[in-house]
Design an enzyme around this catalytic site. Structure first.
Site, short mmCIF file in Angstrom:
data_model
loop_
_atom_site.label_atom_id
_atom_site.label_comp_id
_atom_site.label_asym_id
_atom_site.label_seq_id
_atom_site.Cartn_x
_atom_site.Cartn_y
_atom_site.Cartn_z
N GLU A 35 39.97 46.43 40.42
CA GLU A 35 39.64 45.04 40.10
C GLU A 35 38.17 44.85 39.75
OE1 GLU A 35 41.58 45.98 42.58
OE2 GLU A 35 43.51 45.11 42.01
N HIS A 61 49.90 38.50 49.34
CA HIS A 61 50.48 37.96 48.11
C HIS A 61 50.69 36.46 48.20
CE1 HIS A 61 51.41 42.27 48.03
NE2 HIS A 61 51.50 42.17 46.72
#
Lengths: 335, 359
Positions: free
Chosen positions: B91, B160
């Site tokens: 990321e 999540h």
């Protein structure tokens, strides 16, 4: 820009341009240290003394359209690319006439007009940016390349590894003309390379990402110049990343608070001083019969005048207006 | 549900607030084709890429696979691998290189698979993207869009489900939007891509396929920084964004039916810049405000809105400003009853709204 000398040898009169440059950088850094002690420069100050041959050599191969990013020890890079010692010193003084109007300071120089896309105070943080810029340069079908300077401390940072992997990956398609210049000055602040990694051949870390690399004697300007011109051409032509580990040494403390230097011995510093890059250049020029001691002295005086003027300029420059606090946050607040 | 949400209020008089999209009336919306949130984002991104070669998309599995939520499906096939880049799981590398691309003239649209995964890229977003204009003397801007699914209620648990948007709202130099409708997704994505500054584009993953709504065809822009009054009212205001907009609207209907109160619902849409004018005007009008956020309560966007109202509308208030937000616990739990207890829904909002109306 440094000089437009053809060739990379220190055996002709045009090589004196490099000498003036390297001396000016050293004197600039010494002047900055004095100003810091006088309280005219605040915060943190990391000078480049001892490593001058690296930036001088590599940026000699820098062309219009190329981009450069480095870490926080960034004065030399800004001096060379901006060719404006007054604006660099004024930035260190935090004045409105500085490169970034006093908003950046020592570790955060920036000179977009000359391809200097910043000195970065977060170690390793700039490396992905450089790789992304390199991608854009090829996407836009230019022949520019990106110089990404990093220290031996940054190579252990995750941002380096993620970015190097992408550079290698995109470079496989000729889409990543990044030249990594690893300035190995042996210490990440006070932690030696051996105490930071079990794999001390730092250049070899690039192997993991399919990036070819070599080492160069970063104290020897002539060696750096030869390497720089050869490898920049290679990166420009192939669009593939390449890495050079420049073996160098910081002859001064890491920063202003580091005067005790508990992590290295005086003997070690003394030994490296014998390979001071400025002394090496002087010896080569004298041995080649290009100059005599008197001419070298004159050049040092010229450099000193430039630095003295930069200090005077910075000292007499106004503080930035307080309105600058709120400018350049977003496009609609551009100042 | 979204049909009701689309009843936006057009009575805006000042020129800058009658920007394209704002005044799109009901009739126009109803003629527009119905799209899910995911379809709207996909179509908009595709159309933008067709119109502007500077746009490149990069992220984990955005190419051949078409994205973890299939938002980028088909882009790889249409635009090729130089414009749709499958990246490794990195990321910081994704955001960092995207910043570099933006600095050198491209318009990268990076995808981070879940907002929970953005933490390794925080340094790049907060230290580099957000500050580059300020530190570069305005010589450089960072026209970067980071698209990120966020939010809970899908049994995603620890990694999540997160809603950490307040961190970015607290970062000067960034902009943050969170569309609640397919139409706003289109308008805000177009505006985000055209913006000269870095924009975090938050897509509520629970809304991706659970809502459909009319999406105007052709150029439809929603300027960053304008809230949407979902429904007008005079007795109380509920301020929300993202999926909470829909929960708040349901709650308002319930409480209105029970009590006869006239309840205004404001969808922030843009968290930074915040439409202070609309929020304050509504607070002054109704005198009672409930602010809803799906995120953890302390220092949330709800906190900021509540503080704004306290400063700018205090004398108009008939009740303390109330917040409904997630509890201050480290994760959205996996167990359905625990997750339900964590999440904010119409029922919890209605409970607070009843107290507010009766205050």
């Amino acid at each position: 820009m440094a000089s437009s000398v053809s060739g990379t040898r220190l055996d002709n009169a045009t090589a004196l341009g490099w000498y003036r440059q390297i001396v000016m950088i050293r004197l600039f850094e010494e002047a900055a240290q004095r100003a810091f002690r006088q309280g005219k420069i605040g915060g943190y100050l990391h000078v480049y003394s001892g490593q001058e041959a690296v930036a001088t050599g590599f940026l000699d191969a820098f062309r219009d359209g190329d981009k450069m990013l480095t870490a926080y020890r960034d004065h030399a890079h800004a001096l060379i690319l901006s060719d404006d010692p007054n604006a660099v010193m004024a930035e260190l003084f935090g004045r409105g006439t500085g490169l970034v109007k006093g908003k950046g300071g020592s570790m955060h120089l920036f000179d977009a007009a000359h391809g200097m896309l910043g000195g970065y105070g977060i170690v390793g943080g700039h490396i992905p940016l450089g790789v992304g810029i390199a991608y854009a340069l090829r996407y836009q079908q230019t022949d520019g390349i990106v110089h990404v300077y990093l220290g031996d401390g940054a190579i252990h940072n995750a941002a380096f590894h993620e970015a190097a992997n992408l550079a290698g990956l995109w470079g496989r398609e000729g889409l990543n003309p990044t030249l990594f210049i690893l300035e190995n000055n042996q210490y990440g602040m006070g932690t030696s390379v051996e105490r930071a990694t079990a794999m001390t051949d730092l250049g070899a870390k690039f192997d993991s990402y399919g990036i070819e690399h070599e080492k160069v004697d970063g104290m020897d300007l002539e060696a750096v110049l030869e390497c720089a011109h050869r490898v920049t051409q290679r990166v420009r032509e192939t669009g593939k990343p390449y890495a050079v580990e420049a073996m160098t040494y910081r002859l001064v403390p890491h920063g202003a608070g580091d005067f005790l230097e508990r992590y290295r011995s005086k003997d070690e510093v003394r030994q490296w001083r014998e390979r001071d890059p400025i002394g090496l250049v002087e010896r080569k020029l004298l041995e080649a019969g290009v100059v005599d001691e008197q001419r070298l002295g004159e050049i040092r005086d010229e450099a000193k005048r430039i630095v003295d003027e930069a200090v005077r300029f910075a000292d007499e420059s106004p503080e930035p207006p307080l309105s600058e606090l709120h400018t350049d946050v977003y496009a609609d607040t551009a100042g | 549900m979204v049909q009701a949400l689309e009843r936006s209020t057009p009575e805006r008089s000042t020129p800058e607030r009658t920007a394209p999209g704002w005044t799109a009336g009901d009739a126009e919306s109803e003629r527009a084709p119905q799209r899910s949130l995911v379809e709207s984002i996909h179509d908009t991104l595709r159309d933008e890429m067709r119109a502007d070669e500077r746009i490149v998309v990069l992220g984990e599995d955005v190419g051949r696979r078409g994205g973890v939520f299939r938002v980028t499906a088909g882009l790889f096939e249409e635009f090729g691998e130089a414009r749709v880049l499958d990246t490794p799981l990195a990321e910081s590398g994704i955001i960092g290189t995207a910043i570099g691309m933006a600095l050198n003239g491209l318009r990268p649209v990076a995808e981070i698979q879940f907002l929970d995964f953005i933490h390794p890229a925080m340094d790049q977003l907060m230290n580099e993207a957000a500050r580059i204009r300020y530190r570069s003397n305005n010589d450089f801007s960072c026209p970067l869009v980071v698209r990120v699914p966020f939010g809970g209620g899908v049994h995603g648990a620890l990694y999540h489900s997160q809603s950490i948007e307040a961190v970015f709202v607290h970062t000067p130099g960034l902009k943050v939007v969170a569309p609640a409708t397919p139409a706003d997704a289109k308008g805000l994505l177009r505006a985000a891509i055209r913006d000269e500054d870095p924009v975090l584009f938050l897509e509520h993953k629970k809304l991706y396929r659970s809502i459909k709504g009319p999406v105007p065809e052709g150029p439809h822009d929603v300027p960053l920084g304008l809230a949407r009054v979902v429904q007008e009212g005079t007795d109380a205001t509920v301020v929300a964004y993202g999926a909470m907009t829909h929960e708040a609207t349901k709650a308002a209907a319930t409480v209105a039916a029970e009590t006869g109160a006239s309840i205004e619902v404001v969808d922030l849409r843009s968290l930074k810049p915040l439409d202070e004018e609309t929020v304050v005007a509504s607070a002054r009008k109704t005198g009672k405000v409930l602010v809803v956020a799906e995120a953890n309560r302390p220092c949330s966007v709800a906190s900021e809105v509540a503080a704004l109202i306290a400063e700018e509308a205090f004398a108009y208030l008939d009740a303390p400003v109330m917040r409904v937000a997630a509890p201050d616990v480290p994760a959205t739990p996996y167990s359905p009853p625990l997750e339900h207890a964590f999440m904010i829904d119409a029922e919890k909002i209605a409970a607070a709204l009843r107290r507010l109306v009766a205050y």
